[in-house]
Design a protein around this motif. Structure first.
Motif, PDB file in Angstrom:
ATOM      1  N   THR A 107      23.208  83.769  31.187  1.00 48.96           N
ATOM      2  CA  THR A 107      22.456  82.581  30.796  1.00 48.96           C
ATOM      3  C   THR A 107      21.918  82.788  29.383  1.00 48.96           C
ATOM      4  O   THR A 107      21.625  83.908  28.974  1.00 48.96           O
ATOM      5  CB  THR A 107      21.284  82.302  31.753  1.00 48.96           C
ATOM      6  OG1 THR A 107      20.427  83.446  31.804  1.00 48.96           O
ATOM      7  CG2 THR A 107      21.785  81.978  33.148  1.00 48.96           C
ATOM      8  N   ARG A 119      18.757  73.103  24.414  1.00 51.20           N
ATOM      9  CA  ARG A 119      19.564  73.200  25.627  1.00 51.20           C
ATOM     10  C   ARG A 119      19.662  74.642  26.121  1.00 51.20           C
ATOM     11  O   ARG A 119      19.547  75.584  25.361  1.00 51.20           O
ATOM     12  CB  ARG A 119      20.975  72.652  25.374  1.00 51.20           C
ATOM     13  CG  ARG A 119      20.968  71.192  25.032  1.00 51.20           C
ATOM     14  CD  ARG A 119      22.350  70.605  25.001  1.00 51.20           C
ATOM     15  NE  ARG A 119      23.137  71.148  23.900  1.00 51.20           N
ATOM     16  CZ  ARG A 119      24.404  70.855  23.692  1.00 51.20           C
ATOM     17  NH1 ARG A 119      25.043  70.038  24.508  1.00 51.20           N
ATOM     18  NH2 ARG A 119      25.066  71.368  22.674  1.00 51.20           N
ATOM     19  N   HIS A 130      28.446  75.961  30.766  1.00 56.10           N
ATOM     20  CA  HIS A 130      27.667  74.851  31.316  1.00 56.10           C
ATOM     21  C   HIS A 130      26.373  74.733  30.524  1.00 56.10           C
ATOM     22  O   HIS A 130      25.900  75.713  29.954  1.00 56.10           O
ATOM     23  CB  HIS A 130      27.339  75.099  32.795  1.00 56.10           C
ATOM     24  CG  HIS A 130      28.559  75.270  33.657  1.00 56.10           C
ATOM     25  ND1 HIS A 130      29.104  74.235  34.372  1.00 56.10           N
ATOM     26  CD2 HIS A 130      29.333  76.355  33.911  1.00 56.10           C
ATOM     27  CE1 HIS A 130      30.162  74.672  35.037  1.00 56.10           C
ATOM     28  NE2 HIS A 130      30.319  75.961  34.769  1.00 56.10           N
ATOM     29  N   TYR A 131      25.784  73.541  30.517  1.00 54.06           N
ATOM     30  CA  TYR A 131      24.532  73.352  29.785  1.00 54.06           C
ATOM     31  C   TYR A 131      23.563  72.503  30.598  1.00 54.06           C
ATOM     32  O   TYR A 131      23.951  71.734  31.474  1.00 54.06           O
ATOM     33  CB  TYR A 131      24.783  72.703  28.427  1.00 54.06           C
ATOM     34  CG  TYR A 131      25.203  71.257  28.512  1.00 54.06           C
ATOM     35  CD1 TYR A 131      24.260  70.234  28.425  1.00 54.06           C
ATOM     36  CD2 TYR A 131      26.532  70.903  28.706  1.00 54.06           C
ATOM     37  CE1 TYR A 131      24.636  68.908  28.518  1.00 54.06           C
ATOM     38  CE2 TYR A 131      26.924  69.587  28.799  1.00 54.06           C
ATOM     39  CZ  TYR A 131      25.961  68.588  28.697  1.00 54.06           C
ATOM     40  OH  TYR A 131      26.329  67.274  28.798  1.00 54.06           O
ATOM     41  N   SER A 132      22.295  72.671  30.264  1.00 57.06           N
ATOM     42  CA  SER A 132      21.238  71.879  30.875  1.00 57.06           C
ATOM     43  C   SER A 132      20.207  71.555  29.804  1.00 57.06           C
ATOM     44  O   SER A 132      19.870  72.406  28.987  1.00 57.06           O
ATOM     45  CB  SER A 132      20.578  72.649  32.017  1.00 57.06           C
ATOM     46  OG  SER A 132      19.428  71.968  32.473  1.00 57.06           O
ATOM     47  N   ASP A 133      19.718  70.325  29.824  1.00 56.72           N
ATOM     48  CA  ASP A 133      18.674  69.918  28.885  1.00 56.72           C
ATOM     49  C   ASP A 133      17.279  70.153  29.445  1.00 56.72           C
ATOM     50  O   ASP A 133      16.300  70.034  28.722  1.00 56.72           O
ATOM     51  CB  ASP A 133      18.814  68.423  28.554  1.00 56.72           C
ATOM     52  CG  ASP A 133      20.096  68.127  27.797  1.00 56.72           C
ATOM     53  OD1 ASP A 133      20.517  68.971  26.989  1.00 56.72           O
ATOM     54  OD2 ASP A 133      20.680  67.040  28.019  1.00 56.72           O
ATOM     55  N   GLU A 134      17.183  70.465  30.734  1.00 54.12           N
ATOM     56  CA  GLU A 134      15.880  70.475  31.385  1.00 54.12           C
ATOM     57  C   GLU A 134      15.408  71.828  31.881  1.00 54.12           C
ATOM     58  O   GLU A 134      14.325  71.936  32.411  1.00 54.12           O
ATOM     59  CB  GLU A 134      15.908  69.487  32.546  1.00 54.12           C
ATOM     60  CG  GLU A 134      16.183  68.077  32.076  1.00 54.12           C
ATOM     61  CD  GLU A 134      16.277  67.098  33.216  1.00 54.12           C
ATOM     62  OE1 GLU A 134      15.939  67.464  34.345  1.00 54.12           O
ATOM     63  OE2 GLU A 134      16.701  65.967  32.956  1.00 54.12           O
ATOM     64  N   ALA A 137      20.271  76.732  33.022  1.00 54.22           N
ATOM     65  CA  ALA A 137      21.561  76.148  33.385  1.00 54.22           C
ATOM     66  C   ALA A 137      22.215  76.971  34.492  1.00 54.22           C
ATOM     67  O   ALA A 137      21.938  78.148  34.667  1.00 54.22           O
ATOM     68  CB  ALA A 137      22.466  76.108  32.162  1.00 54.22           C
ATOM     69  N   SER A 138      23.114  76.315  35.232  1.00 57.78           N
ATOM     70  CA  SER A 138      23.841  76.999  36.309  1.00 57.78           C
ATOM     71  C   SER A 138      25.253  76.422  36.378  1.00 57.78           C
ATOM     72  O   SER A 138      25.618  75.516  35.645  1.00 57.78           O
ATOM     73  CB  SER A 138      23.123  76.811  37.648  1.00 57.78           C
ATOM     74  OG  SER A 138      23.217  75.467  38.065  1.00 57.78           O
ATOM     75  N   SER A 140      26.444  74.485  38.436  1.00 55.18           N
ATOM     76  CA  SER A 140      26.480  73.098  38.908  1.00 55.18           C
ATOM     77  C   SER A 140      26.181  72.086  37.785  1.00 55.18           C
ATOM     78  O   SER A 140      26.313  70.887  37.985  1.00 55.18           O
ATOM     79  CB  SER A 140      25.483  72.906  40.051  1.00 55.18           C
ATOM     80  OG  SER A 140      24.171  73.189  39.611  1.00 55.18           O
ATOM     81  N   ASP A 141      25.797  72.577  36.607  1.00 51.74           N
ATOM     82  CA  ASP A 141      25.505  71.690  35.471  1.00 51.74           C
ATOM     83  C   ASP A 141      26.814  71.289  34.777  1.00 51.74           C
ATOM     84  O   ASP A 141      27.842  71.925  34.964  1.00 51.74           O
ATOM     85  CB  ASP A 141      24.571  72.392  34.486  1.00 51.74           C
ATOM     86  CG  ASP A 141      23.158  72.519  35.038  1.00 51.74           C
ATOM     87  OD1 ASP A 141      22.645  71.530  35.574  1.00 51.74           O
ATOM     88  OD2 ASP A 141      22.573  73.612  34.930  1.00 51.74           O
ATOM     89  N   THR A 143      29.803  70.823  32.039  1.00 46.50           N
ATOM     90  CA  THR A 143      30.408  71.783  31.110  1.00 46.50           C
ATOM     91  C   THR A 143      30.495  71.161  29.715  1.00 46.50           C
ATOM     92  O   THR A 143      30.516  69.939  29.567  1.00 46.50           O
ATOM     93  CB  THR A 143      31.822  72.183  31.548  1.00 46.50           C
ATOM     94  OG1 THR A 143      32.616  71.009  31.649  1.00 46.50           O
ATOM     95  CG2 THR A 143      31.798  72.901  32.884  1.00 46.50           C
TER      96      THR A 143
END
Length: 145
Positions: A107, A119, A130-134, A137-138, A140-141, A143
Motif C-alpha cells: 500500500t 489518493r 488500485h486506488y482510493s480517494d477516501e 486502498a485495497s 476491491s477498489d 484500478t
C-alpha cells in the motif's frame, strides 16, 4: 519648483493588489501539479517494486518476507534501489505485506493528505494498481487505467 518622479502610495498598492491576485490564481495550480507528480511517482514506485518482487519470485520460488530482502546484504545484486525499500519516497509511505510464498500486497499512503498526495494506492501479486480517494486502498477498489 522641481518635480519629483516617484510612485505614489496608491500606485504601489494597485501593483501589489494585482500581484496578489495573480498569486492566488497561480499557486493552486502549482500545488496541484506537485500533488499529481507525487501520485505519479508513487504509482511508478509500486510498479517498480512489483517488478522486483516478481523477479525475486522467479529466482527463489517465493516472495520475500520483507522488502529489505531485495537489497544487499540479503540480495546481491540488488533488485531495487535501497532508498525505495525504506518505506518512504516522493511524499508517500509504502507498506509491504507478505501474505505467503505466493502472495503479497503493498500500500502507498500520502504522508500528508492534501499536501503530498490525495489518493491511496494498492498493488498485489496480480500487478494491478488500485486506488482510493477516501482511505487505505485495497483490491476491491477501482484500478488505474
Amino acid at each position: 519648483m522641481m518635480k519629483r518622479k516617484s510612485f505614489t502610495l496608491v500606485e504601489i498598492l494597485v501593483v501589489m493588489s494585482i500581484l496578489l491576485i495573480l498569486l492566488t490564481l497561480v499557486l493552486p495550480n502549482i500545488w496541484r501539479g506537485r500533488v499529481n507528480s507525487n501520485e505519479s511517482i508513487a504509482v511508478s514506485n509500486l510498479n517498480t517494486l512489483n517488478s522486483a518482487l516478481q523477479m525475486y519470485y522467479i529466482n527463489n520460488d517465493t516472495f520475500p518476507d520483507n522488502l529489505s530482502d531485495l537489497v544487499p546484504p540479503a540480495s546481491s545484486p540488488a533488485y531495487v534501489d535501497a532508498d525505495l525499500v525504506d518505506g518512504s519516497e516522493g511524499g508517500y509511505n509504502f507498506s509491504y505485506n507478505y501474505q505467503g510464498p505466493d502472495d503479497f500486497s503493498i500500500t502507498a499512503s500520502p504522508r500528508r493528505v492534501g499536501r503530498t498526495g490525495n489518493r491511496y494506492f494498492y498493488i498485489d501479486d496480480t500487478g494491478m494498481v488500485h486506488y482510493s480517494d477516501e482511505g487505505q486502498a485495497s483490491s476491491s477498489d477501482p484500478t488505474l487505467k
